[in-house]
Design an enzyme around this catalytic site. Structure first.
Site, PDB file in Angstrom:
ATOM      1  N   ARG A 126       0.816  -1.230   0.000  1.00  0.00           N
ATOM      2  CA  ARG A 126       0.000   0.000   0.000  1.00  0.00           C
ATOM      3  C   ARG A 126       0.844   1.272   0.000  1.00  0.00           C
ATOM      4  NH1 ARG A 126      -2.696  -3.313   3.571  1.00  0.00           N
ATOM      5  NH2 ARG A 126      -4.561  -4.216   2.647  1.00  0.00           N
ATOM      6  N   LYS A 148       2.799  11.586 -10.521  1.00  0.00           N
ATOM      7  CA  LYS A 148       2.010  10.709 -11.400  1.00  0.00           C
ATOM      8  C   LYS A 148       2.859   9.483 -11.713  1.00  0.00           C
ATOM      9  CE  LYS A 148      -1.089  13.886 -13.811  1.00  0.00           C
ATOM     10  NZ  LYS A 148      -1.454  14.458 -15.132  1.00  0.00           N
ATOM     11  N   GLU A 190       9.385  20.275 -23.613  1.00  0.00           N
ATOM     12  CA  GLU A 190       8.655  20.480 -22.345  1.00  0.00           C
ATOM     13  C   GLU A 190       9.153  21.746 -21.650  1.00  0.00           C
ATOM     14  OE1 GLU A 190       6.043  18.685 -21.609  1.00  0.00           O
ATOM     15  OE2 GLU A 190       6.335  16.889 -22.840  1.00  0.00           O
ATOM     16  N   LYS A 232       6.653  23.566 -12.385  1.00  0.00           N
ATOM     17  CA  LYS A 232       5.811  22.374 -12.200  1.00  0.00           C
ATOM     18  C   LYS A 232       5.472  22.192 -10.718  1.00  0.00           C
ATOM     19  CE  LYS A 232       4.784  17.664 -13.292  1.00  0.00           C
ATOM     20  NZ  LYS A 232       4.916  16.516 -14.151  1.00  0.00           N
ATOM     21  N   GLU A 242      -4.926  17.106 -10.064  1.00  0.00           N
ATOM     22  CA  GLU A 242      -5.492  17.579 -11.325  1.00  0.00           C
ATOM     23  C   GLU A 242      -7.004  17.763 -11.260  1.00  0.00           C
ATOM     24  OE1 GLU A 242      -3.342  16.089 -14.772  1.00  0.00           O
ATOM     25  OE2 GLU A 242      -5.088  16.458 -16.005  1.00  0.00           O
ATOM     26  N   ARG A 246      -3.823  21.876 -12.752  1.00  0.00           N
ATOM     27  CA  ARG A 246      -2.706  21.025 -13.189  1.00  0.00           C
ATOM     28  C   ARG A 246      -2.807  20.672 -14.677  1.00  0.00           C
ATOM     29  NH1 ARG A 246       0.416  16.055 -10.099  1.00  0.00           N
ATOM     30  NH2 ARG A 246       1.700  15.484 -11.877  1.00  0.00           N
ATOM     31  N   ASN A 250      -0.661  20.098 -19.587  1.00  0.00           N
ATOM     32  CA  ASN A 250      -0.910  19.342 -20.823  1.00  0.00           C
ATOM     33  C   ASN A 250      -0.969  20.251 -22.050  1.00  0.00           C
ATOM     34  OD1 ASN A 250      -1.119  16.937 -19.351  1.00  0.00           O
ATOM     35  ND2 ASN A 250      -3.236  17.432 -18.830  1.00  0.00           N
ATOM     36  N   HIS A 253      -0.631  19.035 -25.649  1.00  0.00           N
ATOM     37  CA  HIS A 253      -0.766  17.578 -25.638  1.00  0.00           C
ATOM     38  C   HIS A 253      -2.035  17.093 -26.341  1.00  0.00           C
ATOM     39  CE1 HIS A 253       2.563  17.986 -22.926  1.00  0.00           C
ATOM     40  NE2 HIS A 253       2.642  16.692 -22.701  1.00  0.00           N
ATOM     41  N   HIS A 257      -1.036  14.344 -28.711  1.00  0.00           N
ATOM     42  CA  HIS A 257      -1.447  12.943 -28.539  1.00  0.00           C
ATOM     43  C   HIS A 257      -2.143  12.420 -29.791  1.00  0.00           C
ATOM     44  CE1 HIS A 257      -1.393  13.094 -23.852  1.00  0.00           C
ATOM     45  NE2 HIS A 257      -0.247  12.666 -24.354  1.00  0.00           N
ATOM     46  N   HIS A 270       7.474  11.616 -28.373  1.00  0.00           N
ATOM     47  CA  HIS A 270       6.449  12.369 -27.656  1.00  0.00           C
ATOM     48  C   HIS A 270       6.727  13.880 -27.672  1.00  0.00           C
ATOM     49  CE1 HIS A 270       3.448  13.297 -24.634  1.00  0.00           C
ATOM     50  NE2 HIS A 270       4.387  13.872 -23.891  1.00  0.00           N
TER      51      HIS A 270
HETATM   52  P1  NAD Z   1      12.573   6.841 -21.754  1.00  0.00           P
HETATM   53  O1  NAD Z   1      12.434   6.565 -20.308  1.00  0.00           O
HETATM   54  O2  NAD Z   1      12.123   5.790 -22.703  1.00  0.00           O
HETATM   55  O3  NAD Z   1      14.087   7.218 -22.066  1.00  0.00           O
HETATM   56  C1  NAD Z   1      14.489   7.454 -23.392  1.00  0.00           C
HETATM   57  C2  NAD Z   1      15.696   6.592 -23.776  1.00  0.00           C
HETATM   58  O4  NAD Z   1      16.874   7.165 -23.224  1.00  0.00           O
HETATM   59  C3  NAD Z   1      15.635   5.170 -23.269  1.00  0.00           C
HETATM   60  O5  NAD Z   1      16.103   4.307 -24.263  1.00  0.00           O
HETATM   61  C4  NAD Z   1      16.614   5.183 -22.080  1.00  0.00           C
HETATM   62  O6  NAD Z   1      17.187   3.932 -21.818  1.00  0.00           O
HETATM   63  C5  NAD Z   1      17.628   6.174 -22.543  1.00  0.00           C
HETATM   64  N1  NAD Z   1      18.366   6.883 -21.510  1.00  0.00           N
HETATM   65  C6  NAD Z   1      17.888   7.349 -20.351  1.00  0.00           C
HETATM   66  N2  NAD Z   1      18.815   8.101 -19.738  1.00  0.00           N
HETATM   67  C7  NAD Z   1      19.906   8.096 -20.527  1.00  0.00           C
HETATM   68  C8  NAD Z   1      21.171   8.727 -20.451  1.00  0.00           C
HETATM   69  N3  NAD Z   1      21.471   9.578 -19.465  1.00  0.00           N
HETATM   70  N4  NAD Z   1      22.064   8.482 -21.446  1.00  0.00           N
HETATM   71  C9  NAD Z   1      21.738   7.689 -22.506  1.00  0.00           C
HETATM   72  N5  NAD Z   1      20.547   7.104 -22.634  1.00  0.00           N
HETATM   73  C10 NAD Z   1      19.641   7.306 -21.666  1.00  0.00           C
HETATM   74  O7  NAD Z   1      11.793   8.184 -22.180  1.00  0.00           O
HETATM   75  P2  NAD Z   1      11.498   9.562 -21.425  1.00  0.00           P
HETATM   76  O8  NAD Z   1      11.299  10.544 -22.504  1.00  0.00           O
HETATM   77  O9  NAD Z   1      12.464   9.840 -20.348  1.00  0.00           O
HETATM   78  O10 NAD Z   1      10.095   9.291 -20.712  1.00  0.00           O
HETATM   79  C11 NAD Z   1       8.928   9.061 -21.451  1.00  0.00           C
HETATM   80  C12 NAD Z   1       7.877   8.472 -20.516  1.00  0.00           C
HETATM   81  O11 NAD Z   1       7.579   9.428 -19.519  1.00  0.00           O
HETATM   82  C13 NAD Z   1       6.556   8.137 -21.218  1.00  0.00           C
HETATM   83  O12 NAD Z   1       6.175   6.840 -20.852  1.00  0.00           O
HETATM   84  C14 NAD Z   1       5.583   9.154 -20.648  1.00  0.00           C
HETATM   85  O13 NAD Z   1       4.269   8.658 -20.549  1.00  0.00           O
HETATM   86  C15 NAD Z   1       6.177   9.413 -19.294  1.00  0.00           C
HETATM   87  N6  NAD Z   1       5.813  10.708 -18.693  1.00  0.00           N
HETATM   88  C16 NAD Z   1       5.338  10.705 -17.421  1.00  0.00           C
HETATM   89  C17 NAD Z   1       5.002  11.888 -16.818  1.00  0.00           C
HETATM   90  C18 NAD Z   1       4.550  11.884 -15.391  1.00  0.00           C
HETATM   91  O14 NAD Z   1       4.139  12.934 -14.893  1.00  0.00           O
HETATM   92  N7  NAD Z   1       4.647  10.760 -14.711  1.00  0.00           N
HETATM   93  C19 NAD Z   1       5.144  13.116 -17.495  1.00  0.00           C
HETATM   94  C20 NAD Z   1       5.651  13.085 -18.795  1.00  0.00           C
HETATM   95  C21 NAD Z   1       5.981  11.875 -19.381  1.00  0.00           C
HETATM   96  N1  GLY Z   2       2.811  15.726 -17.265  1.00  0.00           N
HETATM   97  C1  GLY Z   2       1.629  16.306 -16.736  1.00  0.00           C
HETATM   98  C2  GLY Z   2       1.530  16.241 -15.243  1.00  0.00           C
HETATM   99  O1  GLY Z   2       2.429  15.836 -14.562  1.00  0.00           O
HETATM  100  O2  GLY Z   2       0.509  16.581 -14.723  1.00  0.00           O
END
Ligand code: NAD
Ligand code: GLY
Length: 367
Positions: A126, A148, A190, A232, A242, A246, A250, A253, A257, A270
């Site tokens: 939990r 999130k 971003e 943020k 949200e 919040r 987006n 987006h 999207h 993305h």
């Molecule tokens: P990712 O985690 O896939 O990383 C991109 C690539 O870079 C991967 O292949 C990874 O292995 C590589 N990598 C990471 N760090 C590295 C480094 N320092 N050097 C070399 N390679 C490296 O992609 P991302 O863009 O970081 O994240 C995208 C994800 O984030 C999506 O799933 C999206 O839905 C999520 N997201 C979440 C939130 C949230 O609020 N939780 C907000 C925005 C996006």
């Molecule tokens: N990426 C949007 C949020 O964190 O709310």
């Protein structure tokens, strides 16, 4: 900017769920170890093979020096691994090693790793403590902050998840030096978003420093990450779950999207899709009287100078885009809600957008 690149701490003000974000090159070593050591003495590092090879030892050495017992679990690399199966793998390891509620999950990697590990931490017993050590620019300015967490469902992205704030975020900007260029640019999209939605002066600074930012000048990156996290953190501090405000995070987006979905998540990453979406949202803001022609021009110029796409790809029809927008998670009922700008640096959410206005914005975004 150039020269010194001081480390910074940004505070996320959420009362007893508040936490610090450490920003700066080198923060992943002893400093991370000491800070994590204050939270507990046992942790499971969740990462992928590529990031582990690059930065795993740095984190493990810092933890060891601080007396934190840590072991590492590698999960798959890429969005296709952002599934309940990955969460199950983390749970299995936590159970097998008899982690109790004092144990921590430490995510080392990009947003994919952070979202998966965060959801595993939210759901194990939990909820156990969770530390984010983001290593992509996108994760440092966005996904690691705000709580999130979650994974994809075969029917949609991020459909399964929970709000679970980390206890600490360690954004070592030095790790960005190994990030592929297009991943850097996704994070830059971003960063531009934060200027547009919340901080006109920051947007102006980005116009001057965009070259230094995309070239990863150390001090410029620290300032960009720190300012983005501050923006943020402030939004999340006012609207953690949200209920309203919040959603301004987006911005770009809704169309972004739709572009991603219609191109099968292959043509654009993305952040690139969000850049296209920000152009469309800027055009819609102009139509609604929120932005001047000059401000839309500045937005397009900044995206282009960052080597981000600022035009809707040909071949995506209005009809298909509007239908895909209706399927966006943020669409409420039949209306498509847009985050619009009321001047650079000020966002507002509007449900009051007609189909004709959307079509006009899409047409302008193709030019
Ligand atoms: P990712 O985690 O896939 O990383 C991109 C690539 O870079 C991967 O292949 C990874 O292995 C590589 N990598 C990471 N760090 C590295 C480094 N320092 N050097 C070399 N390679 C490296 O992609 P991302 O863009 O970081 O994240 C995208 C994800 O984030 C999506 O799933 C999206 O839905 C999520 N997201 C979440 C939130 C949230 O609020 N939780 C907000 C925005 C996006
Ligand atoms: N990426 C949007 C949020 O964190 O709310």
């Amino acid at each position: 900017m150039g020269g010194k690149s001081p480390r910074r701490v940004v505070k996320v003000d959420l009362g007893e769920r508040g936490y610090d974000i450490l920003v700066g090159p080198g923060s992943l070593g002893p400093e991370a170890g000491r800070r994590i050591g204050r939270l507990g003495d046992r942790g499971l590092i969740v990462t992928n093979a590529a990031v582990d090879r690059l930065y795993g030892d740095r984190l493990r050495d810092g933890l060891k020096a601080a007396g934190v017992e840590a072991e590492t679990l590698r999960i798959g690399d890429g969005e296709k691994y952002k599934t309940m199966a990955a969460v199950g793998k983390i749970h299995d390891r936590l159970v097998a090693r008899r982690f109790d509620r004092r144990g921590m999950v430490i995510a080392l990697g990009g947003g994919v790793t952070g979202d998966i590990a965060g959801f595993a931490a939210a759901s194990y017993m939990r909820g156990v403590r969770f530390v984010q050590a983001p290593t992509t620019l996108l994760a440092q300015v966005d996904s690691s902050v705000g709580g999130k967490t979650g994974v994809n469902h075969p029917k949609g992205k991020n459909l399964i998840g929970a709000f679970h704030q980390p206890s600490l975020v360690v954004a070592d900007t030095g790790t960005l030096s190994t990030l592929p260029k297009d991943e850097v640019l996704c994070g830059v999209a971003e960063v531009v978003k934060y200027g547009l939605i919340a901080d006109r002066a920051f947007f102006g600074w980005l116009e001057k420093e965009i070259g230094a930012l995309t070239a990863l000048d150390a001090a410029t990156v620290v300032k960009a990450v720190t300012t983005s996290c501050r923006i943020k953190a402030a939004v999340v501090g006012r609207d953690e779950r949200e209920a309203g405000e919040r959603a301004i995070l987006n911005f770009g987006h809704t169309v972004g999207h739709a572009v991603e979905a219609l191109t099968g998540y292959r043509a654009w990453k993305h952040g690139q899709a969000v850049a296209i979406g920000m152009r469309a949202a800027a055009e819609l803001s102009r139509i609604k009287g929120g932005l001047t022609d000059g401000e839309v021009g500045r937005t397009i110029r900044l995206l282009e100078e960052a080597n981000l796409p600022a035009r809707l790809p040909k071949g995506l029809s209005d009809q298909a885009l509007i239908k895909a927008m209706g399927h966006d998670k943020k669409a409420l009922g039949a209306t498509i809600r847009f985050v619009l700008l009321d001047g650079i640096g000020k966002a507002a959410i509007s449900g009051d957008v007609t189909r004709d206005e959307i079509k006009e914005a899409l047409a302008r975004s193709r030019g």
